[in-house]
Design an enzyme around this catalytic site. Structure first.
Site, PDB file in Angstrom:
ATOM      1  N   GLY A 298     -33.881 -45.936  17.708  1.00 33.98           N
ATOM      2  CA  GLY A 298     -32.978 -44.848  17.324  1.00 33.98           C
ATOM      3  C   GLY A 298     -32.543 -44.083  18.554  1.00 33.98           C
ATOM      4  CG  PHE A 302     -35.186 -37.118  25.675  1.00 33.49           C
ATOM      5  CD1 PHE A 302     -35.808 -36.067  26.323  1.00 33.49           C
ATOM      6  CD2 PHE A 302     -35.310 -38.391  26.197  1.00 33.49           C
ATOM      7  CE1 PHE A 302     -36.532 -36.290  27.489  1.00 33.49           C
ATOM      8  CE2 PHE A 302     -36.035 -38.635  27.350  1.00 33.49           C
ATOM      9  CZ  PHE A 302     -36.648 -37.565  27.993  1.00 33.49           C
ATOM     10  N   GLY A 303     -32.076 -38.946  24.226  1.00 34.03           N
ATOM     11  CA  GLY A 303     -31.581 -40.264  24.605  1.00 34.03           C
ATOM     12  C   GLY A 303     -32.120 -41.312  23.649  1.00 34.03           C
ATOM     13  N   PRO A 304     -31.943 -42.603  23.962  1.00 27.50           N
ATOM     14  CG  PRO A 304     -31.491 -44.612  25.073  1.00 27.50           C
ATOM     15  CD  PRO A 304     -31.236 -43.135  25.152  1.00 27.50           C
ATOM     16  CE  LYS A 319     -38.136 -38.157  23.420  1.00 26.57           C
ATOM     17  NZ  LYS A 319     -38.556 -36.785  23.014  1.00 26.57           N
ATOM     18  CG  ASP A 416     -35.621 -29.471  17.259  1.00 25.45           C
ATOM     19  OD1 ASP A 416     -34.982 -29.064  16.265  1.00 25.45           O
ATOM     20  OD2 ASP A 416     -35.294 -30.479  17.901  1.00 25.45           O
TER      21      ASP A 416
END
Length: 610
Positions: A298, A302-304, A319, A416
Site C-alpha cells: 500500500g 510517508f510513501g509506499p 516503509k 494520527d
C-alpha cells in the site's frame, strides 16, 4: 484572515457588497432547522452562535478575532503586529520608539509608538519598505498610478507619511494609496499583504543620503544585499549540516540512539536499549524483489510500503520515504526516535532502518492481517470480526494508547490514530503504527500548540482542528471515533443518507438520546454480541468524543471502564463535529467504496489553526 474566509462554511451563505460608503454584509442560513445568531461579546469579538437543544444553551460556533493581531489597533499608532513573534507580538517601525516604555515592557502596546526625530519635509527623508503587510486603516486613494509614480506623488506631498500600491483587481482606479495621519492596525501577513513605504528621517538609516527614494541603493539595495548575504551564508551552513546529518554516522548522535552495523537478517532486528539495527540496502532490495509492484502492500503519506522476506525467512514490512512524500525527513526522524524507545505488545515493532544512497526506509515486523480498515469497511471481510474479536481489538488499542500516555519511558501523543494505522498480526492482535506525527510531552505537560495541524479529518479533535491545541485528550477523541467505527463498521467522515445532516458521531449521539443505540450495531454481529457490553462501549465512545476536551475521560479511566462491567458510567454530552452534509456510501468492498463523500466541514474550513 478576512471575514470572507472566516464565514466560509456549510451553515451560512455570506454576500459582500462594496460601495463608496462602505462594505455591507448579508447572510442566509442553509439549514432552516438550525438556529443561528450573531452577537458582539463584551470584549468586542464577533461570534456566531447556534442553539443546542440537548443542553438548552447557545454555543459558540465561530468567533472573530481569533488572535491578538486580528484585534483592531492592538499595537497602537506606528506599531507592527506579528503573531509569529508571540508573546512579544508588537514592535515599532524603524525610526519610532514606544510612547510609554513601561507599558510596552508589561505588554500593553495600545499607546503605540512615536517618532525619534521629527520630519523636516524634503531635507533628509527616506522611505522604509515593509513587505507583506496588512495595510493601515483610513487610506486615501491617489488614482491608478504605477508604484514609481505613487512614490513620487507621496514625496512631493509633505503630509504624505506613507504610501502603498494595493494592486486591487476590484478597484483598479485606486491602486495608489497614501496616508497622512497615524498608521493604525498594521499587521505582518506571511501569506499575503502588500508593500508599505513609510517616510522616516534619513538619519535613522545608517549611510543613507538625503532625499532618497524607496528604490535608492542606500535605503533598499544595501539592506537587500545584507539580507541576501545572510541567507546565502545560512543556506551554505544548512547544506553542510544536512550533508553531515544524512550520514548514518551522524544520525546516531543527533537522534539520541545508536545504530548497529548493517545486518542482513531480521532475526537480529530486536531493540536493545536505544540501539536500532541498520539494514543494508542490498538486503532490502533482495527481500522485496527490488521493490516489485507485486510486493507492494500500500501507500500512505510517508510513501509506499513493501512486503519482503529476509534471508533467514523472516517476513518484514518496509516503509520507504518517497521523494514526493507528503511527509518527509522530520517525520522519518520522529518515527525512528520515538518507536526505538517504545516497547509494548500493542505497538508495532521497529526492526531497524536503512539510510543509504539517498534511500531512507523503516523496517517493521510484518503484519499478515494488514490494517483494521481493510476488515471493517469491506463487506466480505467484516463478517469475520465477531463481537468477541472486536472487543479484543478495542481493548488492545486502549492498552497501547495508555502505554504511550502513561507507562512508556516517554509521554507520547500519537496525533494520527485511525483505523488504517491499527495493524493486525497473525492472531488478530491490534498494534498501533505510524508515529510520524507523534509528539513527546514533558512529565508534567498537559497541552501543547502547533501552527501546523496534521492528521486525518474525522479523527481529529475540535480543539486541534480549530486552534492547533493537542493533548492526551486529542488521542482520546480519536479513540472514541475508532470505537464507534468498530461497532458500526461505518466511517465517521461519511454516512448513509438521513433526514438530518449528521456525521457518524452525530448519528450515534441521536440514537443514544432516543434509547435506540443498538441500531448503530453492525448487522453481522447482532447474534454474537452481548447487548449490554455493546451499549457500554457505545457510551464510552460518546464520552471520548465530547466536544470539550476537559469532559473526556483519560485513557486510564477508559481501560478501567472497558474492564469493569458493573461500574456506573457518566452520561455523555454533545460530541464535537456532529453535523455535516449528507452523503451517500456505496456498498461493496473497501476498494470500491465511493470517495466522493464530503468530510465534516461544519466548523472547519482549513487545516491551519486560527
Amino acid at each position: 484572515m478576512t471575514l470572507e474566509s472566516w464565514t466560509n462554511n456549510d451553515l451560512v451563505n455570506v454576500n459582500f457588497d462594496r460601495s463608496d460608503e462602505g462594505i455591507y454584509v448579508s447572510f442566509s442560513v442553509f439549514d432552516k432547522s438550525i438556529a443561528l445568531r450573531w452577537t458582539l461579546s463584551r470584549t468586542g469579538a464577533l461570534e456566531l452562535l447556534f442553539w443546542t437543544a440537548t443542553i438548552m444553551k447557545w454555543a459558540v460556533l465561530i468567533s472573530y478575532p481569533k488572535t491578538e493581531c486580528q484585534t483592531y489597533a492592538t499595537c497602537g499608532p506606528f506599531g507592527i503586529c506579528d503573531q509569529n513573534n508571540s508573546p512579544r507580538i508588537c514592535s515599532c517601525m524603524t525610526g519610532f520608539m514606544p510612547s510609554i516604555k513601561e507599558d510596552w515592557e508589561n505588554r500593553d502596546w495600545s499607546g503605540g509608538c512615536v517618532r525619534r526625530n521629527k520630519l523636516n519635509c524634503y531635507s533628509s527623508e527616506v522611505f522604509m519598505r515593509y513587505e507583506r503587510m496588512k495595510l493601515p486603516d483610513n487610506s486615501i486613494p491617489m488614482g491608478n498610478l504605477t508604484i514609481e509614480e505613487c512614490g513620487i506623488q507621496c514625496r512631493r506631498n509633505c503630509s504624505c507619511i506613507a504610501y502603498a500600491h494595493a494592486n486591487s483587481s476590484d478597484r483598479p482606479e485606486s491602486r495608489c494609496l497614501y496616508w497622512s495621519g497615524n498608521l493604525m492596525d498594521v499587521t505582518h501577513n506571511v501569506d499575503a499583504g502588500h508593500d508599505l513605504f513609510v517616510r522616516i528621517d534619513g538619519s535613522e538609516l545608517e549611510g543613507s543620503k538625503k532625499g532618497q527614494h524607496p528604490k535608492s541603493k542606500k535605503s533598499i539595495t544595501i539592506p537587500i544585499a545584507i539580507t541576501m548575504a545572510v541567507l546565502l551564508i545560512g543556506t551554505v551552513c544548512c547544506f553542510l549540516l544536512v550533508r553531515k546529518f544524512v550520514s548514518p554516522k551522524n544520525w546516531r548522535s543527533f537522534l539520541g540512539i545508536s545504530f548497529k552495523a548493517p545486518v542482513e537478517s531480521a532475526a537480529l532486528g530486536t531493540q536493545n536499549g536505544l540501539e536500532v539495527n541498520s539494514f543494508s540496502l542490498s538486503s532490502i532490495l533482495a527481500a522485496t524483489n527490488s521493490f516489485s509492484e507485486t510486493n507492494k502492500l500500500g501507500e500512505g503519506g510517508f510513501g509506499p510500503v513493501y512486503w519482503g522476506t529476509m534471508v533467514d525467512g523472516i517476513e518484514i514490512a518496509v516503509k520507504k520515504l518517497s521523494v514526493n512524500s507528503g511527509q518527509g525527513m522530520e517525520e522519518f526522524m520522529n518515527e525512528v526516535t520515538l518507536i526505538a524507545k517504545l516497547q509494548h505488545k500493542n505497538l508495532v515493532r521497529l526492526l531497524g532502518c536503512c539510510i543509504e544512497k539517498e534511500q531512507k526506509m523503516l523496517i517493521y515486523e510484518y503484519m499478515p492481517n494488514k490494517s483494521l480498515d481493510k476488515h471493517l469497511f469491506d463487506t466480505s471481510k467484516r463478517v469475520s470480526l465477531d463481537w468477541k474479536l472486536r472487543f479484543h481489538i478495542i481493548e488492545g488499542i486502549a492498552q497501547g494508547i495508555l502505554y504511550l500516555h502513561k507507562y512508556s519511558r516517554l509521554k507520547i501523543i500519537h496525533r494520527d490514530l485511525k483505523a488504517s494505522n491499527i495493524l493486525l498480526d497473525g492472531s488478530m492482535n491490534p498494534k498501533i503504527s505510524d508515529f510520524g506525527m507523534a509528539r513527546m510531552f514533558g512529565v508534567n505537560q498537559t497541552e501543547s500548540k502547533t501552527g501546523r495541524v496534521v492528521g486525518t479529518l474525522g479523527y481529529m479533535s475540535p480543539e486541534f482542528v480549530l486552534n492547533g491545541l493537542f493533548s492526551e485528550k486529542s488521542d482520546v477523541f480519536s479513540f472514541g471515533v475508532l470505537l464507534i467505527e468498530i461497532i458500526s463498521t461505518k466511517r465517521n467522515s461519511c454516512l448513509y443518507p438521513t433526514q438530518k445532516t449528521l456525521t457518524l458521531l452525530g448519528y450515534a449521539w441521536e440514537l443514544w438520546r432516543e434509547n435506540r443505540a443498538l441500531e448503530l450495531l453492525d448487522e453481522s454481529i447482532r447474534d454474537s454480541c452481548v447487548p449490554q457490553e455493546v451499549l457500554r462501549c457505545i457510551q464510552i465512545g460518546l464520552l471520548c468524543v465530547q466536544e470539550y476536551a476537559a469532559a473526556r475521560p483519560t485513557m486510564s479511566s477508559i481501560v478501567s471502564m472497558l474492564g469493569n462491567d458493573n461500574g456506573t458510567l457518566p452520561s455523555p454530552e454533545q460530541p464535537g463535529f456532529f453535523l455535516k452534509r449528507t452523503c451517500t456510501v456505496h456498498s461493496g468492498n473497501s476498494s470500491n467504496t465511493s470517495k466522493s463523500c464530503s468530510i465534516n466541514e461544519v466548523t472547519i474550513t482549513s487545516t491551519e489553526p486560527r
